[in-house]
Design a protein around this motif. Sequence first.
Motif, PDB file in Angstrom:
ATOM      1  N   LYS A  67       0.817  -1.215   0.000  1.00  0.00           N
ATOM      2  CA  LYS A  67       0.000   0.000   0.000  1.00  0.00           C
ATOM      3  C   LYS A  67       0.851   1.266   0.000  1.00  0.00           C
ATOM      4  O   LYS A  67       0.324   2.365   0.158  1.00  0.00           O
ATOM      5  CB  LYS A  67      -0.914  -0.003   1.219  1.00  0.00           C
ATOM      6  CG  LYS A  67      -1.746  -1.276   1.376  1.00  0.00           C
ATOM      7  CD  LYS A  67      -2.455  -1.311   2.706  1.00  0.00           C
ATOM      8  CE  LYS A  67      -3.201  -2.614   2.909  1.00  0.00           C
ATOM      9  NZ  LYS A  67      -2.272  -3.775   3.053  1.00  0.00           N
ATOM     10  N   GLU A  68       2.125   1.130  -0.210  1.00  0.00           N
ATOM     11  CA  GLU A  68       3.029   2.275  -0.110  1.00  0.00           C
ATOM     12  C   GLU A  68       3.023   3.104  -1.388  1.00  0.00           C
ATOM     13  O   GLU A  68       3.234   2.592  -2.486  1.00  0.00           O
ATOM     14  CB  GLU A  68       4.462   1.784   0.171  1.00  0.00           C
ATOM     15  CG  GLU A  68       5.470   2.902   0.341  1.00  0.00           C
ATOM     16  CD  GLU A  68       6.864   2.372   0.609  1.00  0.00           C
ATOM     17  OE1 GLU A  68       7.799   3.184   0.652  1.00  0.00           O
ATOM     18  OE2 GLU A  68       7.019   1.141   0.763  1.00  0.00           O
ATOM     19  N   ALA A  83      -3.562   8.549   1.879  1.00  0.00           N
ATOM     20  CA  ALA A  83      -3.803   7.206   2.436  1.00  0.00           C
ATOM     21  C   ALA A  83      -2.527   6.372   2.388  1.00  0.00           C
ATOM     22  O   ALA A  83      -2.553   5.186   2.029  1.00  0.00           O
ATOM     23  CB  ALA A  83      -4.949   6.512   1.700  1.00  0.00           C
ATOM     24  N   GLU A  84      -1.425   6.993   2.752  1.00  0.00           N
ATOM     25  CA  GLU A  84      -0.123   6.334   2.685  1.00  0.00           C
ATOM     26  C   GLU A  84      -0.087   5.127   3.619  1.00  0.00           C
ATOM     27  O   GLU A  84      -0.431   5.226   4.806  1.00  0.00           O
ATOM     28  CB  GLU A  84       0.972   7.339   3.044  1.00  0.00           C
ATOM     29  CG  GLU A  84       2.377   6.802   3.090  1.00  0.00           C
ATOM     30  CD  GLU A  84       2.922   6.426   1.716  1.00  0.00           C
ATOM     31  OE1 GLU A  84       4.144   6.320   1.596  1.00  0.00           O
ATOM     32  OE2 GLU A  84       2.135   6.198   0.787  1.00  0.00           O
ATOM     33  N   ASN A  85       0.299   3.979   3.068  1.00  0.00           N
ATOM     34  CA  ASN A  85       0.374   2.715   3.806  1.00  0.00           C
ATOM     35  C   ASN A  85      -0.983   2.267   4.351  1.00  0.00           C
ATOM     36  O   ASN A  85      -1.051   1.479   5.288  1.00  0.00           O
ATOM     37  CB  ASN A  85       1.395   2.807   4.948  1.00  0.00           C
ATOM     38  CG  ASN A  85       2.798   3.015   4.430  1.00  0.00           C
ATOM     39  OD1 ASN A  85       3.255   2.306   3.537  1.00  0.00           O
ATOM     40  ND2 ASN A  85       3.501   4.004   4.973  1.00  0.00           N
ATOM     41  N   GLN A  86      -2.050   2.777   3.749  1.00  0.00           N
ATOM     42  CA  GLN A  86      -3.390   2.366   4.127  1.00  0.00           C
ATOM     43  C   GLN A  86      -4.055   1.655   2.954  1.00  0.00           C
ATOM     44  O   GLN A  86      -3.690   1.854   1.801  1.00  0.00           O
ATOM     45  CB  GLN A  86      -4.246   3.581   4.528  1.00  0.00           C
ATOM     46  CG  GLN A  86      -3.738   4.330   5.750  1.00  0.00           C
ATOM     47  CD  GLN A  86      -4.595   5.538   6.067  1.00  0.00           C
ATOM     48  OE1 GLN A  86      -5.824   5.514   5.924  1.00  0.00           O
ATOM     49  NE2 GLN A  86      -3.971   6.621   6.499  1.00  0.00           N
ATOM     50  N   HIS A  87      -5.055   0.850   3.254  1.00  0.00           N
ATOM     51  CA  HIS A  87      -5.844   0.159   2.241  1.00  0.00           C
ATOM     52  C   HIS A  87      -6.487   1.190   1.317  1.00  0.00           C
ATOM     53  O   HIS A  87      -6.890   2.260   1.778  1.00  0.00           O
ATOM     54  CB  HIS A  87      -6.918  -0.678   2.941  1.00  0.00           C
ATOM     55  CG  HIS A  87      -7.674  -1.576   2.020  1.00  0.00           C
ATOM     56  ND1 HIS A  87      -7.238  -2.817   1.662  1.00  0.00           N
ATOM     57  CD2 HIS A  87      -8.856  -1.368   1.368  1.00  0.00           C
ATOM     58  CE1 HIS A  87      -8.120  -3.358   0.829  1.00  0.00           C
ATOM     59  NE2 HIS A  87      -9.106  -2.495   0.645  1.00  0.00           N
ATOM     60  N   SER A 135     -14.086   5.730  -1.308  1.00  0.00           N
ATOM     61  CA  SER A 135     -13.700   6.833  -0.426  1.00  0.00           C
ATOM     62  C   SER A 135     -14.711   7.954  -0.555  1.00  0.00           C
ATOM     63  O   SER A 135     -15.161   8.274  -1.662  1.00  0.00           O
ATOM     64  CB  SER A 135     -12.309   7.366  -0.812  1.00  0.00           C
ATOM     65  OG  SER A 135     -12.006   8.550  -0.081  1.00  0.00           O
ATOM     66  N   ASN A 187      -8.637  10.253   1.233  1.00  0.00           N
ATOM     67  CA  ASN A 187      -7.860  10.201   2.482  1.00  0.00           C
ATOM     68  C   ASN A 187      -8.046   8.882   3.215  1.00  0.00           C
ATOM     69  O   ASN A 187      -7.098   8.341   3.791  1.00  0.00           O
ATOM     70  CB  ASN A 187      -8.256  11.361   3.395  1.00  0.00           C
ATOM     71  CG  ASN A 187      -7.819  12.702   2.845  1.00  0.00           C
ATOM     72  OD1 ASN A 187      -6.693  12.848   2.379  1.00  0.00           O
ATOM     73  ND2 ASN A 187      -8.700  13.686   2.886  1.00  0.00           N
ATOM     74  N   THR A 188      -9.288   8.378   3.206  1.00  0.00           N
ATOM     75  CA  THR A 188      -9.578   7.078   3.823  1.00  0.00           C
ATOM     76  C   THR A 188     -10.465   6.278   2.879  1.00  0.00           C
ATOM     77  O   THR A 188     -11.191   6.849   2.054  1.00  0.00           O
ATOM     78  CB  THR A 188     -10.295   7.239   5.176  1.00  0.00           C
ATOM     79  OG1 THR A 188     -11.529   7.930   4.980  1.00  0.00           O
ATOM     80  CG2 THR A 188      -9.422   8.015   6.164  1.00  0.00           C
ATOM     81  N   TRP A 189     -10.434   4.941   3.008  1.00  0.00           N
ATOM     82  CA  TRP A 189     -11.148   4.066   2.089  1.00  0.00           C
ATOM     83  C   TRP A 189     -11.885   2.968   2.846  1.00  0.00           C
ATOM     84  O   TRP A 189     -11.423   2.509   3.884  1.00  0.00           O
ATOM     85  CB  TRP A 189     -10.167   3.423   1.105  1.00  0.00           C
ATOM     86  CG  TRP A 189      -9.532   4.410   0.164  1.00  0.00           C
ATOM     87  CD1 TRP A 189      -8.488   5.256   0.445  1.00  0.00           C
ATOM     88  CD2 TRP A 189      -9.917   4.659  -1.186  1.00  0.00           C
ATOM     89  NE1 TRP A 189      -8.201   6.020  -0.660  1.00  0.00           N
ATOM     90  CE2 TRP A 189      -9.052   5.672  -1.673  1.00  0.00           C
ATOM     91  CE3 TRP A 189     -10.884   4.135  -2.035  1.00  0.00           C
ATOM     92  CZ2 TRP A 189      -9.143   6.157  -2.986  1.00  0.00           C
ATOM     93  CZ3 TRP A 189     -10.978   4.601  -3.324  1.00  0.00           C
ATOM     94  CH2 TRP A 189     -10.117   5.609  -3.790  1.00  0.00           C
TER      95      TRP A 189
END
Length: 352
Positions: free
Chosen positions: A261-262, A279-283, A312, A317-319
């Motif tokens: 996820k990077e 959303a770095e390193n996030q799903h 999102s 930003n978030t998913w």
Amino acid sequence: MRSMLSICILFLFFSCEETQKEKKSPQKTFSTVEITPIFNDSVSIRAIAITPENNLVYGGNNTTIGHYNAKTNQHTNLLKGKVPDSLNVSFRAVAHVNNTTFGISIVNPALLYKISKDGKVELVYKETHDKVFYDAIAFWNAKEGIAMGDPTDDCISIIITRDGGNTWRKVSCEELPKAKEGEAAFAASNTNIAIVGDETWIATGGKASRILYSADKGNTWTVFETPIVQGIETTGMYSIDFYDANNGFAIGGDYSKADIKEANKIRTSDGGKTWQLVAENQHPGYRSCVQYVPNSDAKALVAVGFKGIDYSNDAGNTWKHLSDEGFYTLKFINDSTAYAAGKNRIAKLLFQ
């Protein structure tokens, strides 16, 4: 009297403003997706386009440029009986404009077909080169369109039509930014090209992953850097979309390491000049297609890939993961319904 008049005017102003705010529809948010299959066959589909009637055209392997009639639930291969059965080419880029369907094949030779409403099939462009590989096609209007592909020389391949697709000209590398070593593109979802008005953004990928930008329908070009993961052949942007002339989003990663996820999701608010990781390193990890949800004020996005469907509602930003069902590409019909296609399948998606 003047003070009383001023107070009345201010009261009316703010009352009208409040009324306008109250009338503005709240943004929809999704928590589930209902998936209805409409096609299952031995055809891998990475390119779809919506017609004005909300029907579908699609490109796949086995010399397939298909048409789906939503009212009759019928599928037709528009090339069947019009080109030799022995041709056996794959299409990963299709477009539909002015009652006409276009599809360009991958690998050597590149074959670009124009299919009229009456079913007439014409080969309007052919390119022979060991490195030829076209990835995406799109149109600015009924007369002017563009297709892009991997470099055959020292620039990204770009062909343009100005006469409704009857003839196409390959843009000289002298008119384009020079490609970096290992810079190409991915024919993953027919979403390497984003168009808003006269403006055009093209996402490249591989050892270098950048944005080619034109403000004037492909007459002049410049290039912008991005912070997305890059450096090896399988990394970079796989898909790009713009909500308007300022707000854009791109997604990708490394399809050979799909859970990583990077640095695989990036966003711009200045028309693609600068990009920020989100959303770095996030799903989610690797995805092959991202699209803005219509009428969402550049806030809602849906991404698909062979690992599933994600959503999102805050500009990336978030998913939220909505489904494990895999697709390669997606196009919205309206702000809650879309078509999605993938390996041996097409489905209608209803977001709720």
